[in-house]
Design an enzyme around this catalytic site. Structure first.
Site, PDB file in Angstrom:
ATOM      1  N   GLU A 302      -4.782  38.874  22.920  1.00 50.81           N
ATOM      2  CA  GLU A 302      -4.430  39.759  24.035  1.00 50.81           C
ATOM      3  C   GLU A 302      -4.748  39.120  25.389  1.00 50.81           C
ATOM      4  O   GLU A 302      -3.904  39.039  26.278  1.00 50.81           O
ATOM      5  CB  GLU A 302      -5.198  41.083  23.896  1.00 50.81           C
ATOM      6  CG  GLU A 302      -4.905  42.082  24.995  1.00 50.81           C
ATOM      7  CD  GLU A 302      -3.506  42.664  24.874  1.00 50.81           C
ATOM      8  OE1 GLU A 302      -3.253  43.397  23.909  1.00 50.81           O
ATOM      9  OE2 GLU A 302      -2.660  42.363  25.721  1.00 50.81           O
ATOM     10  N   ASP A 306      -2.124  37.889  28.301  1.00 50.63           N
ATOM     11  CA  ASP A 306      -2.097  38.578  29.600  1.00 50.63           C
ATOM     12  C   ASP A 306      -2.289  37.591  30.748  1.00 50.63           C
ATOM     13  O   ASP A 306      -1.589  37.645  31.756  1.00 50.63           O
ATOM     14  CB  ASP A 306      -3.221  39.629  29.675  1.00 50.63           C
ATOM     15  CG  ASP A 306      -3.033  40.763  28.678  1.00 50.63           C
ATOM     16  OD1 ASP A 306      -1.947  40.847  28.076  1.00 50.63           O
ATOM     17  OD2 ASP A 306      -3.982  41.560  28.497  1.00 50.63           O
ATOM     18  N   SER A 554       2.116  44.883  25.119  1.00 57.50           N
ATOM     19  CA  SER A 554       1.042  44.091  25.723  1.00 57.50           C
ATOM     20  C   SER A 554       1.594  42.977  26.598  1.00 57.50           C
ATOM     21  O   SER A 554       0.957  42.558  27.557  1.00 57.50           O
ATOM     22  CB  SER A 554       0.205  43.434  24.630  1.00 57.50           C
ATOM     23  OG  SER A 554      -0.657  44.362  24.057  1.00 57.50           O
TER      24      SER A 554
END
Ligand code: NAG
Ligand code: NAG
Ligand code: NAG
Ligand code: NAG
Ligand code: NAG
Length: 639
Positions: A302, A306, A554
């Site tokens: 994640e 990001d 995400s």
């Protein structure tokens, strides 16, 4: 008949008020339906024992928050962009002097000497140490001791009552019906990272389908491999920032999820030479740090995603703030982050709920021992978070309290983005609701995401490039239907905000979903999501030293956040305010045509095909994906 009934009511009221001059009738203030699992009733609490009674006062003016926010966020408003300072917000919403004096007078009238009564410095609480006997008389209740299977005890009541006129000024009283005692850990080494309590959206890390070895010939293969250049082509993002000394973009991560600098540099070498030697600007909240002890896709996927995409799209010139939240032991939740960026939120409407949020300093030792971060961090203009709960995981009170905080951040000019979930109309982990409110894999009722359901955040769904399509085609994208499905639907907690009424009504009239009203909120009166979408499939991400293909909303949230950050850059350069809360703007007629409408695909879940992407807004991809050049022009035209 009617006349005599009225007479009867008036008469009995008159009698009651003669008997107890200052008091209106007692009403049930809060009541629990069942003792939580694992607890049992042990005994009545000793009447002479002392309990620290804490009375949470109602915030002032909260009922006007929607109006205030509309005033600074609607493009047709004369106050567009005139955001509030943190101080103005604290003053506007802190409990009124009237609430404080009404509750204090009531305590004094009931025999509690005024020197025993303390008002907290934030004016959010009235604190008074009372005996159990006094508390029981005050609130017409009975205090009991309950015991957990672990042996831990907790003092609570089944229900309590307040006079009507006091009730109007009080949110709730502690201790009372809530079982908010955090259970002590009984075994396990304290260095084991906390995965359950306090971590939002457990199990919704983005998905991967494995590693990539061959060289990606970028633009021709965007239907199979998304790299930064594909996103620039899809959304027209060609922009060199010029306001980097005053602009800001923040990405929130929850420990033990952490990025690896070596992965960022690996990504930089292949896809983003701008980022060579560059790091995110890390801000630690509640002991958060980019841990490296635990590695693997579930720990790094994640954060790596990001930051690699968020940082690349704003270019190496613009710093990106990494809000690394929570320690390795307790973890953290959205409220812990919000406490850090707004000091007045720490005690707002009573403060955190330790059955969901983490408590700092760690009361059980082994974790972060420093004080809780409370107003220590300045919020960035755009904040992206790719974590989420299911709405049904949280009580309506908890969800509303947090949602009001997003409205306050909007008032301050902050854009809050949350990914809309990866399970279509189902919730995290593919769980759906049952009629009794529980969530199971075999549930059949659609299960929307939180905080996306909050009307004061911008919820971001996912698209993908159609197989075989070129990013240079007129509309190469559809709703994401590879590996994940874009979260979307209708809230059961929050009513429909006015800004989206026209768009959602159009959808419901022209494409009415053919599902029974028992499985979705078909009232046409609830908050609908997502608001927008961005590509969420086939991202090439460096994770643990290898390039992997990654999927999820995400991906969509940090990419959208980067695009909005570039729009802020241009507005700041023109001496204008940041875009702040964008929903009233993006749904307005002024912004028609600023989105690439997504009209293909759907978001299956709960044993159904989900909703369809349609012409106009839909509960799969919202208004569509961002068209940067058009958005930039429209936002620059606003004051
Ligand atoms: C990344 O760059 C290296 C060195 O140029 C190259 O060998 C490798 O194939 C590239 N990987 C991808 C996935 O593009
Ligand atoms: C960006 O961050 C670095 C590292 O913290 C800092 O030295 C630099 O001054 C920052 N640049 C701007 C424009 O704020
Ligand atoms: C649904 O799953 C639960 C366990 O998650 C099980 O107890 C229940 O019997 C199942 N219901 C049906 C109708 O299959
Ligand atoms: C549907 O949404 C409305 C508004 O949010 C809410 O009042 C209502 O209770 C919801 N219906 C169900 C069945 O949850
Ligand atoms: C989605 O579109 C298909 C094909 O037109 C249609 O059969 C189906 O009923 C639609 N589903 C919903 C929920 O509207």
């Amino acid at each position: 008949m009617r006349c005599s009934l009225t007479t009867f009511v008036t008469l009995s009221l008159a009698v009651a008020s003669l008997a107890r001059p200052a008091l209106s009738p007692y009403n049930v203030h809060e009541k629990r339906s069942a003792i939580p699992a694992g607890w049992s009733h042990t005994r009545r609490h000793e009447s002479a024992a002392t309990i620290p009674l804490r009375i949470a006062l109602k915030q002032n003016n909260l009922e006007f928050i929607d109006e205030y926010l509309h005033d600074v966020s609607h493009p047709k408003s004369s106050n567009y962009g005139k955001h509030w300072s943190a101080g103005e917000i604290a003053r506007k919403f802190s409990p009124s002097e009237e609430s404080i004096s009404t509750v204090r007078d009531w305590l004094v009238e009931n025999g509690l000497a005024s020197e025993r009564i303390r008002v907290s410095s934030t004016k959010g609480w009235i604190n008074v140490d009372v005996t159990v006997e006094e508390a029981e008389r005050l609130m017409n209740t009975e205090y009991n001791v309950y015991t957990h299977v672990s042996g831990q005890e907790h003092v609570a009541c089944e229900a309590y009552h307040l006079p009507e006129q006091i009730s109007a000024h009080v949110d709730f009283v502690l201790p009372s019906v809530s079982f908010d005692t955090k259970l002590k850990r009984r075994s396990g080494s304290p260095s084991e990272p906390a995965h359950s309590l306090g971590q939002p959206g457990v199990g919704i890390t983005p998905k991967t389908t494995g590693t990539i070895s061959q060289l990606v010939t970028e633009l021709e293969q965007c239907d199979e491999y998304i790299t930064p250049i594909c996103l620039r082509a899809l959304y027209g993002l060609v922009y060199e920032p010029v306001s980097t000394d005053i602009n800001s973009y923040g990405i929130v991560e929850y420990t033990p999820q952490a990025y690896l600098q070596s992965d960022l540099q690996m990504f930089a070498m292949n896809y983003s030479t701008d980022l060579i030697g560059k790091e995110p600007v890390m801000v630690s909240i509640d002991g958060g740090y980019a841990q490296t002890e635990y590695q693997g896709f579930d720990y790094n996927g994640e954060s790596d995603l990001d930051l690699q995409y968020g940082m690349t799209l704003v270019t190496g010139k613009q710093n990106v703030t990494l809000y690394q939240t929570g320690d390795m032991v307790e973890g953290a939740s959205f409220n812990n982050f919000l406490d850090a960026i707004d000091g007045s939120y720490c005690t707002f409407e009573g403060g955190d709920d330790y059955s969901v949020d983490s408590e700092y300093p760690d009361p059980y030792g082994g974790g972060y021992e420093g004080p809780e971060d409370c107003g220590t961090v300045t919020p960035a203009y755009v904040i992206s978070t790719s974590y989420g709960y299911n709405e049904a995981d949280l009580t309506p009170f908890y969800a509303e309290r947090q949602c009001a905080e997003y409205a306050k951040l909007g008032l301050m000019g902050v854009t809050i983005l949350y990914s809309s979930g990866d399970d279509g109309v189902a919730g995290n982990g593919d769980y759906c609701l049952n009629p009794d409110g529980t969530q199971t894999a075999n549930g059949t009722i659609f299960n929307p995401t939180f905080p996306g359901v909050c009307p004061y955040v911008t919820s971001v769904g996912a698209t993908m490039v159609k197989p075989g399509a070129s990013v240079l085609d007129a509309q190469p994208e559809m709703a994401c239907m590879e590996v994940i499905y874009s979260g979307g639907g209708f809230s059961n907690y929050f009513t429909m905000p006015s800004y989206q009424k026209t768009a959602v009504d159009y959808y419901l009239e022209n494409y009415p979903p053919n599902y029974p009203a028992s499985i979705w909120n078909s009232t046409g009166m609830s908050r609908a999501l997502p608001d927008i979408a961005a590509n969420g499939a086939n991202y090439v991400v460096a994770v643990d030293g290898e390039f992997e293909l990654v999927y999820g909303t995400s991906c969509s949230s940090p990419v959208s956040g980067a695009i909005f950050t570039m729009i802020n850059d241009a507005r700041l350069a023109a001496g204008k305010s940041p875009i702040g809360f964008i929903n009233p703007t993006i749904y307005s007629t002024d912004f028609a045509g600023a989105f690439n409408d997504i009209t293909e695909g759907s978001n299956p879940g709960c044993g159904t095909e989900g909703y369809n992407a349609t012409v106009g807004w839909d509960p799969v991809t919202g208004l569509g994906t961002l068209n940067f050049p058009v958005l930039l022009e429209k936002w620059l035209a606003l004051p």
